[in-house]
Design a protein around this motif. Structure first.
Motif, PDB file in Angstrom:
ATOM      1  N   VAL A 256       0.791  -1.097   0.099  1.00 24.15           N
ATOM      2  CA  VAL A 256       0.021   0.014   0.088  1.00 24.15           C
ATOM      3  C   VAL A 256       0.820   1.171   0.096  1.00 24.15           C
ATOM      4  O   VAL A 256       0.323   2.324  -0.113  1.00 24.15           O
ATOM      5  N   LEU A 257       2.091   1.150  -0.038  1.00 27.76           N
ATOM      6  CA  LEU A 257       2.993   2.331   0.352  1.00 27.76           C
ATOM      7  C   LEU A 257       3.522   2.697  -0.980  1.00 27.76           C
ATOM      8  O   LEU A 257       4.058   1.719  -1.704  1.00 27.76           O
ATOM      9  N   GLU A 258       3.677   3.792  -1.447  1.00 27.61           N
ATOM     10  CA  GLU A 258       4.378   4.287  -2.231  1.00 27.61           C
ATOM     11  C   GLU A 258       5.908   4.291  -2.501  1.00 27.61           C
ATOM     12  O   GLU A 258       6.539   3.983  -3.177  1.00 27.61           O
ATOM     13  N   ARG A 259       6.427   4.829  -1.276  1.00 21.70           N
ATOM     14  CA  ARG A 259       7.849   4.755  -0.943  1.00 21.70           C
ATOM     15  C   ARG A 259       7.889   4.454   0.531  1.00 21.70           C
ATOM     16  O   ARG A 259       7.018   4.577   1.454  1.00 21.70           O
ATOM     17  N   MET A 260       8.821   3.552   0.993  1.00 19.21           N
ATOM     18  CA  MET A 260       8.756   2.909   2.268  1.00 19.21           C
ATOM     19  C   MET A 260      10.320   3.058   2.730  1.00 19.21           C
ATOM     20  O   MET A 260      11.369   2.670   1.918  1.00 19.21           O
ATOM     21  N   CYS A 261      10.302   3.139   3.968  1.00 20.03           N
ATOM     22  CA  CYS A 261      11.522   2.883   4.827  1.00 20.03           C
ATOM     23  C   CYS A 261      11.425   2.006   6.060  1.00 20.03           C
ATOM     24  O   CYS A 261      10.193   1.619   6.195  1.00 20.03           O
ATOM     25  N   HIS A 305       9.008  -2.554  -7.714  1.00 24.18           N
ATOM     26  CA  HIS A 305       8.782  -2.511  -9.041  1.00 24.18           C
ATOM     27  C   HIS A 305       7.302  -2.291  -9.294  1.00 24.18           C
ATOM     28  O   HIS A 305       6.562  -2.946  -8.582  1.00 24.18           O
ATOM     29  N   HIS A 306       6.983  -1.382 -10.076  1.00 28.64           N
ATOM     30  CA  HIS A 306       5.617  -1.012 -10.378  1.00 28.64           C
ATOM     31  C   HIS A 306       4.525  -2.070 -10.477  1.00 28.64           C
ATOM     32  O   HIS A 306       3.782  -2.056 -10.032  1.00 28.64           O
ATOM     33  N   LEU A 307       5.080  -2.826 -11.665  1.00 24.02           N
ATOM     34  CA  LEU A 307       4.241  -4.235 -11.957  1.00 24.02           C
ATOM     35  C   LEU A 307       3.986  -4.866 -10.638  1.00 24.02           C
ATOM     36  O   LEU A 307       2.901  -5.412 -10.572  1.00 24.02           O
ATOM     37  N   PHE A 308       5.033  -5.189  -9.998  1.00 21.44           N
ATOM     38  CA  PHE A 308       5.001  -6.039  -8.737  1.00 21.44           C
ATOM     39  C   PHE A 308       3.977  -5.510  -7.850  1.00 21.44           C
ATOM     40  O   PHE A 308       3.104  -6.191  -7.396  1.00 21.44           O
ATOM     41  N   ALA A 309       4.109  -4.257  -7.760  1.00 21.76           N
ATOM     42  CA  ALA A 309       3.212  -3.638  -6.871  1.00 21.76           C
ATOM     43  C   ALA A 309       1.768  -3.517  -7.098  1.00 21.76           C
ATOM     44  O   ALA A 309       0.744  -3.716  -6.166  1.00 21.76           O
ATOM     45  N   LEU A 311       0.336  -5.526  -8.761  1.00 23.48           N
ATOM     46  CA  LEU A 311      -0.297  -6.936  -8.474  1.00 23.48           C
ATOM     47  C   LEU A 311      -0.323  -7.526  -7.105  1.00 23.48           C
ATOM     48  O   LEU A 311      -1.287  -8.032  -6.702  1.00 23.48           O
ATOM     49  N   LEU A 312       0.554  -6.891  -6.274  1.00 23.51           N
ATOM     50  CA  LEU A 312       0.538  -7.309  -4.896  1.00 23.51           C
ATOM     51  C   LEU A 312      -0.821  -6.262  -4.220  1.00 23.51           C
ATOM     52  O   LEU A 312      -1.662  -6.885  -3.429  1.00 23.51           O
ATOM     53  N   ARG A 313      -1.144  -5.238  -4.817  1.00 25.18           N
ATOM     54  CA  ARG A 313      -2.130  -4.295  -4.338  1.00 25.18           C
ATOM     55  C   ARG A 313      -3.555  -4.969  -4.733  1.00 25.18           C
ATOM     56  O   ARG A 313      -4.631  -4.821  -3.936  1.00 25.18           O
ATOM     57  N   ARG A 314      -3.512  -5.636  -5.813  1.00 20.97           N
ATOM     58  CA  ARG A 314      -4.699  -6.392  -6.350  1.00 20.97           C
ATOM     59  C   ARG A 314      -5.113  -7.390  -5.235  1.00 20.97           C
ATOM     60  O   ARG A 314      -6.558  -7.452  -5.059  1.00 20.97           O
ATOM     61  N   ARG A 315      -4.289  -7.957  -4.674  1.00 19.74           N
ATOM     62  CA  ARG A 315      -4.595  -8.851  -3.546  1.00 19.74           C
ATOM     63  C   ARG A 315      -4.769  -8.262  -2.181  1.00 19.74           C
ATOM     64  O   ARG A 315      -5.347  -8.985  -1.355  1.00 19.74           O
ATOM     65  N   GLN A 316      -4.394  -6.966  -2.094  1.00 22.47           N
ATOM     66  CA  GLN A 316      -4.397  -6.694  -0.751  1.00 22.47           C
ATOM     67  C   GLN A 316      -5.611  -5.239  -0.628  1.00 22.47           C
ATOM     68  O   GLN A 316      -5.142  -4.260  -0.746  1.00 22.47           O
TER      69      GLN A 316
END
Length: 842
Positions: A256-261, A305-309, A311-316
């Protein structure tokens, strides 16, 4: 490919474009190239949120500062403004600063395909057309940018790398799978994967991750189909399924995060003491090549990676994702980034939290350059949510005001009033009522409606909460502006000073600038030119190199001061700067004010045609845009120009619709009506003194001295001149005397001979000697007898009648006429009269 990238540098091309679909290794290639390149480089990774021009430019400058720490200082200041000026006005000083950076450098804009804002594309076009020779721009994107590349191609200023260039060959695929992914594959299997993925780097990476720990590698390779439309989903399913639960959970929740630390991930996942911390997990994901991209050299901030993110968000999705975003919002708020906190609250659908964050801690987001994202969120809310929440309606009106949509503001205010009607307002309700009034006061400022501004401002200050300093301060400035419009200068000065002090204390940048301008205006009209200059220069200091349109007024004030001090070069330069910014202040009369100043300057330079043209342009602007309050001032300038041409009748007709005692007095003097002129000037001088209008008082006193001189009362003329000199000397006034021409010069000579303020008068007389261009100066002054003849010529007497009045032979009168014509460079009597008036001899 590295050779091609280096070739673009060696040929001094402006732009390198690396464009291909997701997963072709664009970012990796750019990073590898920079690692081998000797030039310093700045890197900016973009996301959808960067479509806001203010945010984009702020990050743009921040990236540049990794190469040149002081780059973009001016641009950062203007990005705090509630409404950005045209993008070209921001980029110009920034490009000038970039040209000063010594070592050649590279700027990478990664993931530029997310940018869909025309203003940002315009900024890039503007930058590329004027790109400093030591700078090279690289754009990395999944598709071509929104601006045309045709000119760059035609001029050989573009290096392009596309999917065909980025595909792995069989040998490269084998090397990647072996060295990077750690797989021992046979050459046949590596070649088969390369063929089935068509050299797509992400496909090879996904396949390699899926093959880890597989026993039947040959079977996987045989069944793998890189062209299948669901291959990405399939591979990510395979990747996720093979991850430990802890990694899978981390990936899904942090998606759900655009940028993360690390600390942000800990807060979002609510990490307990016995669980791996976020920073450790991020570093392990990077080592495992799990589609994570570092955003800084310290490996503190990352993104997926945008594509990875995606697809992850689609599940979350669902309530869990909203809760995670709220936690991200809380973390950002606690760490001082209220804008990001607002973005996450808005994405979570937490309306109450988002609305509270817009108000900010001490300074609303609207006052910090975030009007567009706030307005976009408010526009996205269902009408039922807005109409039942008066606080949101007021925020909506305020955001619309900030972006200049004036016509849409009042309906929101009325809806807010309808929502709170009938209820006894509590403390929060009273503050909303005050905020509504403050917004209406600002609307009235744009229309120069002094009474309405004052009415709404006082209502706002009566209702606003004492702690609501940002809105109270803006309202105090508006009240000062109303007083200023009504001529209540002392009250206006107090309001501006108060608004300036509070703005400095709470960091209210824009109101601070406007208050300093207001103070400068008051000081200038009080004849305190030194203080006014300090205030105007303070405005320029506050703004820096930022192209904030408000500096128009500061430059115009400095132009007027330079003019009064007879520094016409400084006046011209500041006037030009003011005129450059004036068009950026839409719906204001600043362009008109610049034209009026130009009319005065042109007249001083002897360009009567240019002066008349500038005054005509000012009148046209006033009538086109409804600036009726400026018509009297325009008429006064035009009347002075007509008087200098000897047309007192036309001048009288021009000022007839208005109450302009100074202009009317000048017309009376031109028509020889000394008594009428003195009546007007004495009344004006007394009223100006009573009302502390020092500028009017000085002008009335100077003109009264000339009127008494013309009427033959030399003693009183000198007395009034002495008074005028006392008023003018502290401010260093020069042109106010020089512009009165020859009659004033003769009066000053007389005063000097009598010991009146000899030092100041000597300065003024020196200015008289250099006031006119050499081509227009008299080769030899007219004698007293020639001036007598000229005055009678002006009154229409024939040569015979002049001889009879002055007891001169006709031949002597004709001789005087010849001398007058020669000295004035004219051929006819009418030309002599007009020229003499222009030079102030009549």
């Amino acid at each position: 490919m590295i050779e091609r990238l280096n070739g673009g540098q060696q040929r001094h091309r402006k732009l390198t474009l690396i464009s291909a679909a997701a997963g072709f290794g664009k970012t990796t290639l750019a990073a590898q190239w920079l690692g081998e390149c000797s030039r310093p480089a700045a890197w900016l990774s973009l996301d959808e949120g960067d479509n806001d021009p203010a945010r984009f430019l702020a990050y743009f400058v921040a990236a540049l500062r990794t190469v040149a720490p002081n780059a973009g200082e001016g641009a950062l200041g203007v990005l705090l403004a509630p409404q950005l000026p045209p993008i070209e006005a921001i980029m110009t000083p920034l490009i000038n600063e970039l040209a000063e950076i010594e070592p050649p450098f590279i700027l990478i804009l990664d993931d530029y395909h997310v940018i869909e804002n025309e203003l940002i594309d315009r900024a890039m076009i503007f930058l590329l057309e004027r790109l400093p020779s030591r700078m090279h721009l690289v754009i990395v994107a999944r598709k071509d940018p929104g601006f045309s590349l045709a000119k760059l191609r035609a001029r050989d200023q573009l290096t392009e790398l596309r999917a065909a260039d980025l595909r792995f060959t069989a040998a490269e695929a084998g090397g990647f799978l072996h060295r990077t992914m750690g797989l021992e594959l046979s050459p046949d299997n590596a070649a088969a994967l390369e063929a089935r993925t068509e050299g797509w780097a992400a496909g090879l990476q996904l396949a390699a991750i899926s093959m880890r720990d597989r026993q039947d590698v040959d079977g996987f390779v045989r069944t793998f189909n890189g062209t299948h439309p669901y291959v990405v989903d399939y591979l990510i399913e395979e990747v996720l399924r093979r991850q430990p639960d802890s990694v899978k959970s981390f990936l899904l929740q942090t998606s759900v995060l655009e940028r993360m630390c690390g600390p942000l991930c800990d807060a979002v996942l609510d990490v307990k003491g016995d669980e791996p911390d976020g920073q450790t997990m991020l570093q392990e994901l990077e080592r495992a090549n799990l589609f994570i991209v570092p955003l800084d050299d310290e490996r503190r901030w990352y993104r997926y990676h945008h594509l990875f993110a995606d697809l992850l968000r689609r599940r979350q999705q669902g309530p869990d994702a909203a809760e995670l975003r709220v936690r991200a919002s809380v973390w950002h708020e606690n760490n001082g980034d209220e804008l990001e906190a607002f973005r996450y609250a808005a994405a979570a659908g937490d309306i109450d939290r988002a609305a509270r964050l817009i108000e900010g801690s001490g300074m609303p987001l609207l006052f910090r350059g975030a009007a567009m994202p706030v307005l976009e969120w408010l526009n996205s809310l269902p009408k039922r949510e807005l109409n039942t929440r008066p606080s949101l309606l007021v925020l909506h009106a305020s955001a619309l005001l900030f972006v200049g949509r004036m016509a849409d503001v009042e309906p929101r205010l009325q809806a807010a009033e309808a929502a709170i009607a009938g209820a006894t307002p509590d403390e929060r309700g009273r503050d909303l009522i005050g905020h509504i009034a403050s917004i209406r006061a600002t609307l009235a400022v744009a229309r120069h409606q002094a009474d309405e501004i004052a009415k709404q401002s006082r209502r706002a200050l009566a209702y606003l909460h004492p702690d609501n300093l940002p809105v109270r301060t803006a309202t105090t400035w508006a009240l000062g502006y109303a007083c200023h419009l009504r001529g209540e200068r002392a009250a206006a000065g107090r309001a501006y000073a108060e608004a300036l002090a509070v703005s400095d204390r709470i960091g209210h940048y824009i109101v601070g600038v406007m208050s300093a301008i207001g103070l400068g205006n008051i000081q200038e009209t009080d004849n305190r030119l030194e203080l006014a200059e300090t205030s105007y220069r303070d405005v320029l200091r506050r703004v820096g190199d930022a192209p904030l349109p408000a500096v128009c007024e500061a430059h115009l004030g400095l132009a007027r001061i330079g003019y009064e001090r007879n520094d016409l070069e400084a006046a011209r330069q500041h006037g030009q700067e003011s005129a450059r910014f004036a068009p950026l202040l839409e719906s204001t009369d600043r362009a008109l004010a610049c034209e009026l100043f130009l009319a005065r300057l042109r007249r001083a330079e002897g360009d009567r045609g240019g002066a008349a043209a500038a005054a005509a342009r000012a009148e046209l602007l006033a009538r086109q845009h409804g600036f009726a309050h400026r018509l009297p001032e325009i008429a006064a300038v035009q009347a002075e120009l007509l008087l200098s041409e000897g047309d007192a009748e036309a001048a009288a007709e021009r000022v007839r619709p208005y109450e302009l005692p100074l202009s009317q007095a000048r017309i009376c003097l031109a028509q020889g009506e000394w008594s009428a002129a003195l009546d007007l000037l004495e009344t004006l001088g007394e009223r100006a003194k009573e009302e502390n209008r020092e500028d009017e008082r000085l002008r009335a006193t100077i003109l009264e001295a000339l009127a008494r001189q013309a009427a033959g009362d030399g003693k009183q003329a000198l007395n009034r001149l002495r008074d005028a000199l006392a008023l003018a000397e502290p401010g260093g006034f020069v042109r106010i005397f020089v512009d009165e021409g020859e009659p004033m010069r003769r009066l000053l000579i007389e005063a000097h001979s009598r010991g009146i303020k000899r030092g100041y008068i000597a300065k003024l007389l020196g200015a008289f000697r250099s006031a006119l261009p050499a081509a227009q100066a008299l080769i030899e002054p007219l004698s007293e007898r020639e001036l007598e003849v000229l005055r009678l010529v002006e009154q229409g007497f024939s040569n015979q009648e002049i001889g009879e009045r002055l007891f001169l032979a006709l031949s002597s009168v004709k001789g005087h006429n010849r001398n007058i014509f020669d000295k004035l460079h004219v051929r006819r009597r009418t030309e002599a009269v007009a020229r003499a008036r222009e030079l102030g001899l009549l």
